[in-house]
Each structure stands twice: as C-alpha cells, then as structure tokens.
Design a protein around this motif. Structure first.
Motif, PDB file in Angstrom:
ATOM      1  N   THR A   5      -4.406  10.250  -0.884  1.00 11.97           N
ATOM      2  CA  THR A   5      -3.980   8.905  -0.500  1.00 11.97           C
ATOM      3  C   THR A   5      -4.513   8.539   0.878  1.00 11.97           C
ATOM      4  OG1 THR A   5      -1.956   9.326  -1.761  1.00 11.97           O
ATOM      5  CG2 THR A   5      -1.984   7.362  -0.365  1.00 11.97           C
ATOM      6  N   GLY A   6      -4.491   9.505   1.794  1.00 12.97           N
ATOM      7  CA  GLY A   6      -5.040   9.267   3.120  1.00 12.97           C
ATOM      8  C   GLY A   6      -6.527   8.998   3.070  1.00 12.97           C
ATOM      9  N   GLN A  32     -10.060   0.778   2.742  1.00 11.40           N
ATOM     10  CA  GLN A  32      -9.571  -0.334   3.571  1.00 11.40           C
ATOM     11  C   GLN A  32     -10.301  -0.390   4.911  1.00 11.40           C
ATOM     12  OE1 GLN A  32      -7.375   1.339   1.377  1.00 11.40           O
ATOM     13  NE2 GLN A  32      -7.708  -0.575   0.272  1.00 11.40           N
ATOM     14  N   GLY A  75       0.797  -1.226   0.000  1.00 12.60           N
ATOM     15  CA  GLY A  75       0.000   0.000   0.000  1.00 12.60           C
ATOM     16  C   GLY A  75       0.822   1.265   0.000  1.00 12.60           C
ATOM     17  N   TRP A 130      -1.801  -1.323   5.346  1.00 12.89           N
ATOM     18  CA  TRP A 130      -2.138  -0.549   4.133  1.00 12.89           C
ATOM     19  C   TRP A 130      -2.684   0.827   4.527  1.00 12.89           C
ATOM     20  CZ3 TRP A 130      -2.428  -2.940  -1.003  1.00 12.89           C
ATOM     21  CH2 TRP A 130      -2.888  -2.071  -1.996  1.00 12.89           C
ATOM     22  N   ILE A 131      -3.552   0.864   5.550  1.00 12.13           N
ATOM     23  CA  ILE A 131      -4.148   2.121   6.011  1.00 12.13           C
ATOM     24  C   ILE A 131      -3.082   3.066   6.553  1.00 12.13           C
ATOM     25  CG2 ILE A 131      -5.651   3.130   7.783  1.00 12.13           C
ATOM     26  CD1 ILE A 131      -7.422   0.614   7.491  1.00 12.13           C
ATOM     27  N   THR A 153      -4.479  -5.199   6.583  1.00 14.84           N
ATOM     28  CA  THR A 153      -5.302  -4.055   6.188  1.00 14.84           C
ATOM     29  C   THR A 153      -4.889  -2.810   6.953  1.00 14.84           C
ATOM     30  OG1 THR A 153      -7.145  -5.559   5.755  1.00 14.84           O
ATOM     31  CG2 THR A 153      -7.673  -3.233   5.964  1.00 14.84           C
ATOM     32  N   GLY A 212      -1.020   4.793   3.855  1.00 11.80           N
ATOM     33  CA  GLY A 212      -1.716   5.892   3.204  1.00 11.80           C
ATOM     34  C   GLY A 212      -1.812   7.125   4.080  1.00 11.80           C
ATOM     35  N   LEU A 213      -2.065   6.932   5.376  1.00  9.17           N
ATOM     36  CA  LEU A 213      -2.158   8.068   6.298  1.00  9.17           C
ATOM     37  C   LEU A 213      -0.814   8.771   6.440  1.00  9.17           C
ATOM     38  CD1 LEU A 213      -4.428   6.530   9.104  1.00  9.17           C
ATOM     39  CD2 LEU A 213      -5.097   8.085   7.250  1.00  9.17           C
ATOM     40  N   THR A 270      -7.763   5.549   2.129  1.00 12.10           N
ATOM     41  CA  THR A 270      -7.744   4.482   3.140  1.00 12.10           C
ATOM     42  C   THR A 270      -9.148   4.211   3.681  1.00 12.10           C
ATOM     43  OG1 THR A 270      -7.289   6.022   4.973  1.00 12.10           O
ATOM     44  CG2 THR A 270      -5.386   5.060   3.837  1.00 12.10           C
ATOM     45  N   ASN A 295      -6.199   7.232  -7.718  1.00 13.83           N
ATOM     46  CA  ASN A 295      -5.330   8.242  -7.105  1.00 13.83           C
ATOM     47  C   ASN A 295      -4.986   9.377  -8.067  1.00 13.83           C
ATOM     48  OD1 ASN A 295      -2.341   9.156  -6.009  1.00 13.83           O
ATOM     49  ND2 ASN A 295      -3.741   8.578  -4.364  1.00 13.83           N
TER      50      ASN A 295
END
Length: 409
Positions: free
Chosen positions: A252-253, A259, A21, A141-142, A138, A145-146, A256, A240
């Motif tokens: 990107t955040g 997810q 991610g 991946w989150i 998961t 992104g954050l 999430t 994206n």
C-alpha cells in the motif's frame, strides 16, 4: 483569499482524500483475506463507487444546489459516513458489509463535488488557485498509504493474517467524523439556485450536453472515455490484492508512487499539452495503460520488481494525461452554456457507467483465473486490460481527427 481560509481549504482537501485512500486501496485485499469474499463479491463492493457517482448528481442537484449551504451538507454527509465506516470496521460477512459500503459511497461521492464547490466559492481565480489546494488531497491519499504500510504495517503478512486491515475503516471513520465537524467551520457556500427555480433534470444529469455529440470528435472522445475506464477498474480493484498475493512488502505504501507521480505529471501537463496537442496527449495516456499492465503481467518481486514499481508510477500519466486533459477538452468544446452539463455528463459516463462495467468485467476475469489454492494467474489477467487499452488506443488514433485546443491553466 486570506491565509486562514486557504489553510482551512487545504485541511478539508487533505482529509477528504485521506479518507478515500485510507480504505479504498486495500478494500480488495481486506475482503479477500478477512471476509473471504469471492472475486465477484469484491467487484460488487468496488462497483458501489460507480453507483455513488450515478446517484451523486441527484444529491448535489436536488438538495445541495437548492436548499442548503455546501459546507453544511458536506459536514452531514461525512458525519453519517463516519458512522458507516465504523460499522464496516466491525463487519465479518460480505452480506452485512455490502449494504454499509453501498450506503457509504452514495454519501461520499457527492462530497467530491462539494469540496470543489466550497473551494471555488472562495477563489478569485480558480484556474490558478485551485491546484495548490487540490494537491493537498493527493498528499492526504499518500499519507494514508504510508501510514498503513510503514507505521501500522496493517498490510504486512502478519497484519493481514491477524485481520488488522479492518483498522483502515476505524482510522478513516475517525477522520470522517473530524472532517464532518470541521466542515461546519468552513466559509459559507450558499446554494447556487433558489428553491423556487424550476427543476431541470436534464441539466442535473448533464443531458443538455448530449447536443455535443453532433461533433464527431467529441463523440469519439466520449466513447473512448467510457471504454478506457474498463482497464482503469482493473487497477483499482486488483492492484493491491495482486501485490499482496505475489509477496511485495509494504504494497500500500509503494502504491503511493502513483499519487506522487500524479503531482509530477500534473506539473508537466501544461507543457506537454501545449507542445504536442490534445490528441497526442490522450494517446500517450492510453499507451501508458498498455505498458503498465504489460509490466504487471511480466514483473515479479525478485529481479523484475522494478517493473512493478514502474507500472505503479505510470499512474500519473495514465490518470492526468487522460482525465485532466479530457476535462480541458470538454470545457473547450462545451462553451459557457453547456460547461457544467458537459463535465457532469463525462463524470457520470466514466466514474458511473464506464467503471461499473469495468468492475464487473474485472471481477469475472479474475474469477476465471482463480486457482484451487486461492491464488490467481495474474500474468494472464493483466493482459486483458492491456489488450483492451490497446484496442481503444487504435480506435482513437483512427477515428479522432486532430484539432487544436488551447490549454487554460
């Protein structure tokens, strides 16, 4: 399973998906803005995932399952992958970048099966224990992104214009090297087959499961699975860049949300599957694909921004209700004899062939609606996967006969 082993597996799963991610979501934006790649070249880069999925069974079936412990080959693949991610970090042209990303995905895709093998080998009841471990993937991946959006701000206007998105490859290269070293401390997972056993390419590729095509319902489901991966490819490849291009802050955040909804709808799936059955569950997933892309087509970053966020949040229904339900259905139809082969065949057909076709189509359509100023006519682009998903939905509705499948959690 001891608390220590459980913690190890959670860390392994977290890093496995943090790595994926951490660079894959922003790949299209990075290539389009930092390397000035065309839509066709971006499609080529994303299609490396499919080539990795097609080649992965050979690596697992010919090497991991016969000669080496799964945790050792997992470590080697991530160490090599870390080197390739670092090389991608320093690349400034697509012609140099492409061989690196192709090599990386050929190494990475087999690790998805390896982390499952390592996990299952430590469990007495995988059906009950695995979901707790998998949810950490998961979360990985989150968190990736954050970090990209809210801590480092690499996907902000300033970050993109200054070329900071390349740092996603440095971040994940470090994580890959860490996971590579960490893998050698994981519980031993010896080869399932001995090197003296006769090599069965049919079983490795899942071709033994072709006998299931005699069942019309399974054949309809299989074809639908391949076809639905075409609109799925549009999301992976274009979401994206689309959000960045139309001016969404922290794209990107915010992606999430997809997810986060995965976790929620994974918990709801047993109830929905049991109450409404397999056919309705799959149809709800297909309808969610249609709705998602219509929301993308007509939403904006102003008063209709909620439409974009809702479209992202539908990922949980789109993915869990279709692919997880599909795995359950395949497992029930295959029986013990063809269980592994059937799952392998579905994976090869969807992530391999289906998405390979999908990325190619998405690249061509995106390129067809590219304007002279470098922007895209996104409202028309998103209507293509919406229409395609609707056609698959209608075909499934008409051709798949209702049957009862027990949910095994």
């Amino acid at each position: 399973m001891s608390i220590g082993v459980r913690a190890q597996l959670c860390v392994m799963m977290f890093l496995e998906f943090f790595i994926w991610g951490g660079w894959f979501v922003t790949l299209g934006t990075f290539l389009g803005n930092n390397i000035q790649a065309s839509d066709g070249e971006i499609a080529l880069a994303f299609s490396t995932q499919s080539w990795g999925a097609i080649i992965a069974p050979f690596i697992i079936g010919l090497i991991a399952d016969r000669y080496f412990n799964a945790e050792r080959i997992l470590g080697v693949l991530h160490l090599l992958g870390g080197v390739l991610l670092y090389l991608m970090y320093g690349t400034e042209s697509f012609s140099v970048f492409y061989p690196y990303v192709l090599g990386y995905m050929i190494l990475y895709m087999p690790t998805l099966a390896l982390v499952n093998s390592v996990s299952f080998n430590q469990m007495n009841n995988p059906a009950k224990e695995f979901s707790v471990i998998r949810v950490f993937g998961t979360l990985g991946w989150i968190i990736a992104g954050l970090l990209i959006s809210y801590l480092f701000k690499w996907d902000s206007d300033v970050g993109i214009s200054n070329g900071l998105l390349k740092n996603t490859f440095l971040m994940t290269a470090i994580a890959s090297l860490v996971l590579g070293v960490f893998s050698f401390t994981l519980p031993k997972t010896p080869p399932r087959a001995t090197s003296s056993e006769k090599l069965n390419l049919q079983e490795i590729l899942g071709l033994d499961a072709l006998k299931l095509f005699k069942d019309k319902n399974f054949l309809v489901f299989f074809i639908s699975s391949v076809l639905i991966c075409i609109p799925l490819a549009f999301y992976y490849q274009n979401a994206n860049p689309f959000l960045v291009e139309i001016g969404m802050q922290n794209p990107t955040g915010k992606m999430t949300l997809g997810q986060i909804s995965e976790i929620l709808f994974m918990l709801l799936l047993p109830y929905f599957f049991t109450k409404f059955g397999f056919k309705k569950t799959i149809m709800v997933a297909m309808l969610a694909w249609v709705v998602r892309y219509i929301l993308f087509a007509y939403g904006n970053v102003g008063e209709l921004s909620f439409m974009l966020l809702l479209g992202i949040a539908l990922h949980g229904i789109c993915y869990d209700f279709f692919f997880v339900s599909g795995q359950i259905y395949t497992d029930s139809k295959a029986g013990e004899k063809f269980k592994s082969s059937a799952q392998g065949l579905i994976t090869l057909a969807t992530y391999g062939v289906g998405m390979l076709i999908g990325f190619w189509i998405a690249g061509n359509i995106s390129n067809s609606y590219l304007l002279s100023d470098g922007t895209h006519v996104w409202d028309i682009i998103w209507l293509y996967p919406a229409g395609f998903a609707f056609i698959v939905l209608i075909l499934f509705l008409l051709l798949f006969k209702k049957e009862k499948i027990d949910y095994k959690s």
